[in-house]
Scaffold this motif. Structure first.
Motif, PDB file in Angstrom:
ATOM      1  N   UNK A 185      35.997  14.585  69.753  1.00 17.99           N
ATOM      2  CA  UNK A 185      35.786  15.184  71.074  1.00 17.99           C
ATOM      3  C   UNK A 185      34.413  14.798  71.614  1.00 17.99           C
ATOM      4  N   UNK A 186      33.408  14.816  70.745  1.00 18.56           N
ATOM      5  CA  UNK A 186      32.062  14.462  71.171  1.00 18.56           C
ATOM      6  C   UNK A 186      31.969  13.036  71.671  1.00 18.56           C
ATOM      7  N   UNK A 187      32.634  12.099  70.992  1.00 19.95           N
ATOM      8  CA  UNK A 187      32.608  10.698  71.435  1.00 19.95           C
ATOM      9  C   UNK A 187      33.166  10.550  72.846  1.00 19.95           C
ATOM     10  N   UNK A 188      34.312  11.174  73.100  1.00 22.13           N
ATOM     11  CA  UNK A 188      34.932  11.081  74.428  1.00 22.13           C
ATOM     12  C   UNK A 188      34.056  11.757  75.488  1.00 22.13           C
ATOM     13  N   UNK A 189      33.555  12.955  75.157  1.00 21.37           N
ATOM     14  CA  UNK A 189      32.778  13.712  76.141  1.00 21.37           C
ATOM     15  C   UNK A 189      31.444  13.037  76.451  1.00 21.37           C
ATOM     16  N   UNK A 190      30.745  12.544  75.423  1.00 19.95           N
ATOM     17  CA  UNK A 190      29.471  11.861  75.663  1.00 19.95           C
ATOM     18  C   UNK A 190      29.692  10.603  76.490  1.00 19.95           C
ATOM     19  N   UNK A 205      28.120  19.637  75.761  1.00 22.23           N
ATOM     20  CA  UNK A 205      28.505  18.495  74.914  1.00 22.23           C
ATOM     21  C   UNK A 205      27.408  18.179  73.910  1.00 22.23           C
ATOM     22  N   UNK A 206      26.169  18.138  74.374  1.00 26.96           N
ATOM     23  CA  UNK A 206      25.043  17.824  73.489  1.00 26.96           C
ATOM     24  C   UNK A 206      24.889  18.912  72.426  1.00 26.96           C
ATOM     25  N   UNK A 207      25.033  20.162  72.833  1.00 27.53           N
ATOM     26  CA  UNK A 207      24.910  21.266  71.872  1.00 27.53           C
ATOM     27  C   UNK A 207      26.032  21.232  70.836  1.00 27.53           C
ATOM     28  N   UNK A 208      27.244  20.827  71.249  1.00 28.83           N
ATOM     29  CA  UNK A 208      28.353  20.730  70.303  1.00 28.83           C
ATOM     30  C   UNK A 208      28.054  19.692  69.226  1.00 28.83           C
ATOM     31  N   UNK A 209      27.540  18.525  69.649  1.00 27.44           N
ATOM     32  CA  UNK A 209      27.202  17.482  68.681  1.00 27.44           C
ATOM     33  C   UNK A 209      26.089  17.944  67.748  1.00 27.44           C
ATOM     34  N   UNK A 210      25.103  18.628  68.315  1.00 26.43           N
ATOM     35  CA  UNK A 210      23.996  19.123  67.495  1.00 26.43           C
ATOM     36  C   UNK A 210      24.473  20.208  66.527  1.00 26.43           C
ATOM     37  N   UNK A 211      25.401  21.046  66.996  1.00 23.05           N
ATOM     38  CA  UNK A 211      25.884  22.157  66.176  1.00 23.05           C
ATOM     39  C   UNK A 211      26.508  21.666  64.879  1.00 23.05           C
ATOM     40  N   UNK A 212      27.346  20.618  64.964  1.00 23.04           N
ATOM     41  CA  UNK A 212      28.037  20.167  63.766  1.00 23.04           C
ATOM     42  C   UNK A 212      27.068  19.536  62.781  1.00 23.04           C
ATOM     43  N   UNK A 213      26.001  18.901  63.273  1.00 22.93           N
ATOM     44  CA  UNK A 213      24.999  18.314  62.378  1.00 22.93           C
ATOM     45  C   UNK A 213      24.252  19.412  61.636  1.00 22.93           C
ATOM     46  N   UNK A 214      23.874  20.457  62.350  1.00 26.85           N
ATOM     47  CA  UNK A 214      23.114  21.544  61.714  1.00 26.85           C
ATOM     48  C   UNK A 214      24.007  22.355  60.776  1.00 26.85           C
ATOM     49  N   UNK A 215      25.294  22.507  61.153  1.00 28.46           N
ATOM     50  CA  UNK A 215      26.236  23.185  60.259  1.00 28.46           C
ATOM     51  C   UNK A 215      26.248  22.527  58.887  1.00 28.46           C
ATOM     52  N   UNK A 216      26.202  21.195  58.874  1.00 29.24           N
ATOM     53  CA  UNK A 216      26.298  20.486  57.601  1.00 29.24           C
ATOM     54  C   UNK A 216      25.034  20.572  56.774  1.00 29.24           C
ATOM     55  N   UNK A 217      23.970  21.123  57.334  1.00 26.98           N
ATOM     56  CA  UNK A 217      22.791  21.404  56.515  1.00 26.98           C
ATOM     57  C   UNK A 217      23.016  22.599  55.602  1.00 26.98           C
ATOM     58  N   UNK A 218      23.927  23.513  55.990  1.00 25.80           N
ATOM     59  CA  UNK A 218      24.102  24.753  55.228  1.00 25.80           C
ATOM     60  C   UNK A 218      25.528  24.973  54.733  1.00 25.80           C
ATOM     61  N   UNK A 219      26.523  24.306  55.327  1.00 29.07           N
ATOM     62  CA  UNK A 219      27.920  24.576  54.984  1.00 29.07           C
ATOM     63  C   UNK A 219      28.228  24.204  53.540  1.00 29.07           C
ATOM     64  N   UNK A 220      27.488  23.239  52.985  1.00 34.60           N
ATOM     65  CA  UNK A 220      27.789  22.754  51.646  1.00 34.60           C
ATOM     66  C   UNK A 220      27.295  23.698  50.549  1.00 34.60           C
ATOM     67  N   UNK A 221      26.363  24.581  50.901  1.00 31.13           N
ATOM     68  CA  UNK A 221      25.786  25.447  49.859  1.00 31.13           C
ATOM     69  C   UNK A 221      26.859  26.228  49.110  1.00 31.13           C
ATOM     70  N   UNK A 222      27.861  26.741  49.822  1.00 30.40           N
ATOM     71  CA  UNK A 222      28.883  27.557  49.169  1.00 30.40           C
ATOM     72  C   UNK A 222      29.899  26.709  48.416  1.00 30.40           C
ATOM     73  N   UNK A 223      29.892  25.362  48.644  1.00 29.11           N
ATOM     74  CA  UNK A 223      30.868  24.491  47.983  1.00 29.11           C
ATOM     75  C   UNK A 223      30.344  23.901  46.685  1.00 29.11           C
TER      76      UNK A 223
END
Length: 508
Positions: free
Chosen positions: A184-189, A22-40
């Motif tokens: 999902x993260x809110x419910x799981x945490x 659960x913690x890794x899932x929440x962290x994953x989406x935050x780190x994704x947004x550091x790089x996902x915007x570059x192509x947009x």
């Protein structure tokens, strides 16, 4: 022998690995947004009518909010509960993502991205602290290795997921994809993650929160603005000067109060200093060098954004493969932390140097070798550094330790991009054919347009040569970081851990 046996370990939570997921899932989406915007970025420029400066702030507002608030967010987690802070972070991140996907102007998008950064800072500052408090000392190395692997996976997946979404949907989809993860993260945490906080219930250090946040925001703002506006531009100097002034005031304030946000006694532990020093230099070298590699793939080798993202993925996939299979952990567990960190950062430096040398001629197999070496080095060094930091501070202060580690990582990454980017620009400007305007050195496309077809090969060669030089500087920074961290950690192993001094009693 029996009188020296350790006390019985507390019972392990049966759902501890689910908590980690659960913690890794929440962290994953935050780190994704550091790089996902570059192509947009091209889509944002075209569909929202964003200027270059506005586009930079769509990216920069997220990093600025994160870096500025990580220390304060870690302290909040320690005082009020890390689970509570995770839940608030997920809610803010989800609301910010929804706002970003529906933004109708560049200003609205920048504001929403800043809100996402605030939520992201709350999540990143408490994630490692929760992991450390959920697992016992025997399982912590394995849990930290998995946490590191998922963070690296986020870096690799960002451009790939962004490219796939933009191929089928509108630009807002790169933000809308965060909503189901946040829900999902809110419910799981709420259901799974145990609450943990400093049992002493210290009162909040509000002046420390304000001073640390203002100082980091000012400093990171100056670093982000420096390459574009100029390092001696009034706004760059003003922001950097105020940032340093606020940070000095923060240090002085923390030294005199009874319950500081950041206990400066942590820095007396050589393990803490060594791991922090190594971490910031690794972030400097990796962040800057990989920023340059992306330009190399797109501008020199002619890769599109999605292909460039896929080309850099082997680095993160190597980290994931070594850490999730346990191979990296078994290797590092056989080595003392100074040796593991020195070995990992040496591999990292070798990988960056390989990319600089072999990639110069346009050889992707040489770049691939470098990426695999970087991934192997990160899999070896990062868990050892994280473990050294978290083991050198009291468990009840895990949040502030996690937040400080994230702050220095963000600062090192921003410095790497700014400094190595400035080195590239300066060298490129000096190597351009005579007669081109000064503005031509700001980008390869601009220089090619100004040079014309006859002088284009000379411009491309100048850019590739200076990319190589800048990447080698990043490799040296990582190697220096490895030597420094290993030396400080080796010294710590020979010294007793310093006893904490009594905190001063505030007058009045």
């Amino acid at each position: 022998m029996s009188d020296s046996a350790p006390p019985p370990a507390p019972a392990r939570r049966p759902d501890r690995w689910l908590v980690l997921a659960v913690i890794c899932l929440a962290q994953l989406v935050v780190i994704l947004d550091n790089t996902i915007l570059n192509v947009a970025v091209p889509s944002l420029t075209r569909e929202l009518g964003a200027s270059t400066a506005q586009t930079q702030w769509v990216v920069g507002a997220y990093s600025l909010a994160q870096a500025g608030l990580l220390i304060a967010a870690g302290g909040m987690g320690d005082r009020y509960g890390r689970k509570k802070v995770q839940l608030i972070g997920l809610a803010l991140f989800g609301i910010g993502s929804l706002g970003a996907s529906l933004a109708g102007s560049p200003g609205e998008l920048i504001a929403a991205r800043a809100g996402m950064g605030v939520g992201g800072s709350l999540l990143l500052a408490t994630s490692l602290a929760i992991v450390v408090r959920t697992f016992d000392q025997d399982e912590q190395p394995k849990a930290i290795a998995a946490w590191t692997a998922i963070a690296s996976l986020g870096v690799a997946l960002g451009p790939v997921i962004g490219g796939v979404l933009l191929a089928h949907f509108w630009w807002g989809s790169v933000f809308l994809v965060n909503l189901p993860v946040a829900a999902v993260g809110l419910v799981a945490v709420a259901r799974l993650v145990p609450e943990s906080k400093d049992p002493r219930g210290e009162r909040p250090d509000l002046p420390g929160v304000v001073l640390s946040t203002a100082g980091m925001v000012g400093l990171v703002y100056a670093i982000i603005q420096g390459p574009g506006a100029g390092w001696t531009a009034p706004r760059t100097l003003l922001a950097g000067g105020l940032g340093l002034l606020f940070l000095l005031a923060f240090v002085l304030w923390e030294r005199r109060i009874e319950h500081p946000l950041l206990d400066l006694a942590f820095f007396r532990d050589a393990r803490f200093r060594g791991a922090m020093s190594g971490g910031v230099l690794v972030s400097f070298g990796m962040g800057g060098s990989l920023f340059l590699l992306t330009q190399h793939l797109q501008f020199v080798l002619g890769y599109g954004p999605l292909k460039a993202g896929l080309a850099t993925a082997p680095m993160a996939l190597t980290v994931v493969a070594l850490n999730l299979t346990g191979v990296g952990m078994r290797l590092t567990m056989k080595l003392r932390p100074p040796v593991a960190i020195a070995l990992g950062l040496s591999l990292l430096a070798a990988g960056l140097a390989a990319i600089a040398e072999f990639g110069h001629g346009g050889s992707y197999p040489g770049i691939l070798l470098g990426l695999v070496l970087i991934g192997a080095g990160a899999a070896c060094a990062q868990p050892a550094m994280a473990g050294s930091i978290m083991s050198s501070i009291p468990p009840e202060k895990a949040g502030i330790g996690s937040g400080l580690m994230g702050t220095l990582s963000e600062l090192g990454n921003s410095l790497g991009v700014a400094v190595l980017g400035a080195v590239l620009t300066a060298g490129f400007a000096g190597a351009l054919p005579a007669g081109l305007p000064d503005s031509a050195a700001r980008s390869l496309p601009g220089a090619l347009a100004a040079a014309g077809p006859d002088r284009a090969p000379q411009v491309r060669t100048a850019f590739a040569d200076n990319l190589t030089d800048s990447q080698l500087i990043g490799a040296v920074a990582v190697l220096v970081g490895g030597v420094l961290a290993a030396w400080l950690l080796s010294r710590a192993a020979k010294q007793p851990v310093p006893a904490a001094e009594p905190a001063p009693v505030r007058a009045g």
